[in-house]
Write a protein that holds these residues in place. Structure first.
Motif, mmCIF file in Angstrom:
data_model
loop_
_atom_site.group_PDB
_atom_site.id
_atom_site.type_symbol
_atom_site.label_atom_id
_atom_site.label_comp_id
_atom_site.label_asym_id
_atom_site.label_seq_id
_atom_site.Cartn_x
_atom_site.Cartn_y
_atom_site.Cartn_z
ATOM 1 N N LYS A 49 0.842 -1.197 0.000
ATOM 2 C CA LYS A 49 0.000 0.000 0.000
ATOM 3 C C LYS A 49 0.880 1.252 0.000
ATOM 4 N N GLN A 51 3.852 1.487 -1.179
ATOM 5 C CA GLN A 51 4.433 1.628 -2.513
ATOM 6 C C GLN A 51 3.448 2.222 -3.502
ATOM 7 N N LEU A 52 2.198 1.787 -3.357
ATOM 8 C CA LEU A 52 1.164 2.287 -4.265
ATOM 9 C C LEU A 52 0.880 3.763 -3.998
ATOM 10 N N GLY A 54 -0.213 5.069 -0.860
ATOM 11 C CA GLY A 54 -1.282 5.348 0.106
ATOM 12 C C GLY A 54 -2.642 5.326 -0.549
ATOM 13 N N ASP A 55 -3.237 6.470 -0.714
ATOM 14 C CA ASP A 55 -4.624 6.516 -1.119
ATOM 15 C C ASP A 55 -4.794 6.572 -2.630
ATOM 16 N N GLU A 56 -4.144 5.657 -3.302
ATOM 17 C CA GLU A 56 -4.301 5.501 -4.746
ATOM 18 C C GLU A 56 -4.061 6.771 -5.524
ATOM 19 N N GLN A 60 -3.250 14.884 -3.485
ATOM 20 C CA GLN A 60 -3.557 16.226 -3.048
ATOM 21 C C GLN A 60 -3.485 16.255 -1.529
ATOM 22 N N PHE A 61 -2.736 17.194 -1.038
ATOM 23 C CA PHE A 61 -2.498 17.255 0.389
ATOM 24 C C PHE A 61 -3.715 17.839 1.097
ATOM 25 N N THR A 62 -4.145 17.143 2.167
ATOM 26 C CA THR A 62 -5.298 17.619 2.914
ATOM 27 C C THR A 62 -4.821 18.357 4.146
ATOM 28 N N LEU A 63 -5.233 19.591 4.258
ATOM 29 C CA LEU A 63 -4.802 20.406 5.382
ATOM 30 C C LEU A 63 -5.862 20.300 6.472
ATOM 31 N N LYS A 64 -5.692 19.338 7.367
ATOM 32 C CA LYS A 64 -6.702 19.125 8.406
ATOM 33 C C LYS A 64 -6.079 18.381 9.581
ATOM 34 N N THR A 65 -6.803 18.371 10.687
ATOM 35 C CA THR A 65 -6.390 17.532 11.801
ATOM 36 C C THR A 65 -7.034 16.165 11.600
ATOM 37 N N ALA A 66 -6.514 15.171 12.300
ATOM 38 C CA ALA A 66 -7.073 13.828 12.189
ATOM 39 C C ALA A 66 -8.539 13.852 12.614
ATOM 40 N N LYS A 67 -9.318 12.968 11.988
ATOM 41 C CA LYS A 67 -10.742 12.859 12.293
ATOM 42 C C LYS A 67 -10.981 12.715 13.806
#
Lengths: 481, 481
Positions: A49, A51-52, A54-56, A60-67
């Motif tokens: 994963k 290598q791939l 991460g999220d396919e 695009q970088f997400t500027l946020k705190t963890a859920k």
């Protein structure tokens, strides 16, 4: 311990439910697999994963705190500090000490302590070395601490964050009062026994009873009978008890109750409840506490008295089932109970250390105070700066810095603008915005005369103060505020 | 940014190394798999592992905290609180606000920010949902916070734990003074350039220079030449510069230096260094600060001035290389610098927000004060209890509780023993042990007379105080202490 046996079974049941969702095809390759083989396969898949990407390729970088997490800005921190100081003040008034433990524990320290909630524990990635998990509460680490240090007598408070993989819905609303519900695990278990609940259904029926604050009795009864397979007779008998609320009198009445009095456990709980209420009388808080037979806190480690502090929107404790304008229950802000068996689970010889505690849901208390602050016109200060060192003229940066250093060295909280030549108006505006009460203004004339112009931001009054007397004058003014 | 390019390449190399360890056999079934398929497979395997019961019967329980972590007992917490209050007091004196951020961040937020140190980041397990990591410092979360909230102007402090998969050796020793070393990344880079270090070797040579506090110049030189392939000439030229220490004068001299003055970067750094020293003069702290060309902090995000606060065992800043009794450097307790590019890495439009900051290694400061407390005869109080409510006679538990509640309600910090009939001696002993200064003693006679016997634990003097005047009397006595 019986309770824990049930728990681990429930955990399995929970897992089994999800397992049944798998397709036969996916399951087949895993027949006869061992745990270490699984670890290996998982590691490989996760590397793949990585290598791939991460999220396919969604790079695009997400500027946020963890859920489920949030930042606190300075204003929110000022409110949080106030809440903490109030609570810590209370703990200190009662002679409590404080301890701290690491944010993560060995995974096995947390294993088997939380029943169904165990699935909400955050595990750390196996990066080699120990298997770790983020703490789920402060109670289990506390019990681990007591066992590890062989402590049997301590009154401690501990303020720290805990981590749960949950979607907490923050109840919003304006809260004014709160009251406390009290019950005892032994009264609950005794009640289940005398009502004919089979031993192995205690915990699951208990967690259904726990939903009475959100569901009607009809729905709770239906869950007991249809989902959990309890007999209708047992459910109805439980229904009679869990609607009861009262104080010492109720404990006394139940001790005489034909059915309840048959349970040794229930009698022990009821006798303690009577004693508790006699202490509450001495502390003059009986108007704030209700003995409520429907209170059934989720966590598995409680062994005796259990309680919850519930905020009500207005006025006193609500009557059972009441949901009117007055006394509407808007959520639990604290809870706890007695857990006499937990430390023993960590002790190599199983030595028991009786414990009783409370956990305050600081986030909810904080959210209430934050709303209050938003609604109020009063400004929340985020600094404690007492004086702003300013100038009306150009080229005085060095003089401003020098005076600021003088004030700092005298223990005065002072600020200075970093700009070379800030406008006086913008310096004064900053004081207005951030609530700084005094301004020390320097100019060529003041420097020549050996004075500083001290301005009161609120009244706008100005007075020349001898430079040598400035520190004393500021301290005097601050003390007067 | 060149520095970051190097970093991400190194990170990739790490992963590739592990990938190559896979067998072709294991990889085959995964050909053409997508990330969401991987997630699904991993979830299934982990469920299966949970069903199998985790660690295959290795059920011997270890009673310990996770490696590299520690608990804080009440005495240690009392010292920690004192350290925090001192530091927070300093921040507040300078008009700082505080913020807080979550203990974990999205993994991608931390990616590519720490260079070689990235391997020390704790990752959370992929339990479905976002990929998370524990924060490695407070700087990157701060930069993320600034970019997310579009803040370009804030003076913030942040006190929180950070997590590194490291084996920190805690230096022990008694420290008395500390001084600060200052350098500038641009001076370092400029120096490397004019000494003939190839561009792509800047970072690795920099990390070798960083070892000068632990290694002799000969060893550092040898690492540069033999391990990192630097020419002997370049190494020797670096050697001349990195032995230099001074103040404003040194910055001025280097601006005239035939070689250094060829580097635009170095000149920009040296000019700023001169300005910095002119401010340090205004703040009267030039005796505490040394411009040291060998200072080369590890982290990749610094863009300008860098500094470290170093504790010395005794007296003033040590001469270069000196390791005598006086002024022995025993370790860095704080460090920081300018990082003008970090916030821009989070901003979708790359807008830069210049930042400068310092991080204090609170654990080391704390460990020093802890040793000091151990060595000193003075008792560290772990509670703030002002008065113990006691009795010499039996059957007065209720009266003790009542009086305690009265004191609590009046805001007095009071304790009472939970035992029904504790001995007076053991109640007094508890006061001695925990430093409680006053005892309020109740007896039948006192109750009859409407008084309380107030005892000073230190002087052992006792006086009858009217019950109605007790609160005032206690407050007076406490204020006198």
């Amino acid at each position: 311990m019986n309770a824990l046996g049930v728990v681990s079974r429930r955990l399995c049941a929970g897992v089994a439910g999800r397992v049944s969702g798998w397709s036969a095809h996916s399951l087949r390759p895993f027949a006869g697999i061992t745990v270490s083989q699984i670890d290996e396969e998982v590691a490989k898949l996760l590397e793949l994963k990585a290598q791939l990407g991460g999220d396919e390729g969604k790079h695009q970088f997400t500027l946020k705190t963890a859920k489920g997490t949030r930042d606190y800005n300075p204003k929110q921190m000022a409110i949080r500090e106030k809440v903490f100081n109030t609570i810590i003040g209370c703990f200190k008034r009662h002679g409590a000490e404080t301890i701290d433990t690491p944010v993560f524990e060995l995974k096995e320290t947390l294993t088997g302590k939380y029943g169904e909630d165990s699935k909400l524990i955050y595990d750390l990635k196996d990066q080699g070395g120990e298997l770790l998990s983020l703490r789920y509460d402060l109670t289990v680490p506390f019990a681990r601490y007591l066992a590890m240090n062989k402590i049997s007598n301590i009154k401690r408070y501990h303020i720290a964050k805990v981590y749960r993989r949950d979607n907490p819905a923050m109840t919003r609303g304006r809260y004014r009062e709160f009251y406390q519900c009290v019950n005892d695990r032994r009264i609950l278990d005794g009640m289940f026994a005398v009502c004919g609940v089979p031993d192995d259904k205690f915990r699951t029926i208990c967690s259904t009873v726990d939903k009475l604050d959100k569901m009607s009795w009809e729905d709770v009864r239906s869950e007991m009978v249809k989902e959990k397979g309890l007999s209708e007779e047992a459910a109805d008998q439980i229904g009679q008890y869990v609607s009861m609320q009262g104080g010492k009198d109720l404990a006394e009445r139940l001790l005489q109750d034909a059915k309840m009095s048959q349970s040794k456990q229930a009698c022990a709980g009821l006798t303690d409840m009577k004693l508790l209420f006699s202490y509450l009388e001495l502390f003059q808080v009986t108007d704030k506490v209700v003995f409520d037979l429907s209170l059934a806190r989720g966590l598995d480690y409680y062994t005796g008295v259990i309680y919850e502090a519930i905020l009500t929107q207005n006025g006193p404790a609500p009557e059972a089932g009441e949901k009117g304008e007055e006394g509407v229950s808007v959520g639990s802000v604290a809870g706890g109970g007695r857990y006499d068996g937990l430390v023993g689970m960590f002790d190599p010889k199983g030595r028991k250390v009786p414990c009783v505690g409370v956990s305050i849901g600081i986030e909810r208390v904080f959210s209430i105070l934050e709303q209050k602050a938003e609604a109020s016109a009063e400004k929340v200060r985020t600094t404690e700066t007492q004086v702003m060192v300013a100038s009306a003229q150009k080229n005085l940066l060095e003089e401003r810095l020098k005076l600021t250093a003088e004030l700092w060295n005298a223990g005065i909280k002072a600020e200075v603008m970093y700009k070379k030549n800030p406008k006086l108006l913008s310096q004064l505006q900053h004081c207005e915005d951030s609530g700084i009460p005094l301004v020390a203004i320097l100019g060529e004339q003041e420097l020549k005369d050996g004075v500083v112009k001290l301005r009161d931001v609120h009244s706008r009054e100005e007075a020349d103060v001898l430079r040598a007397e400035l520190v004393e004058e500021i301290k005097k003014r601050i003390a007067d505020v």
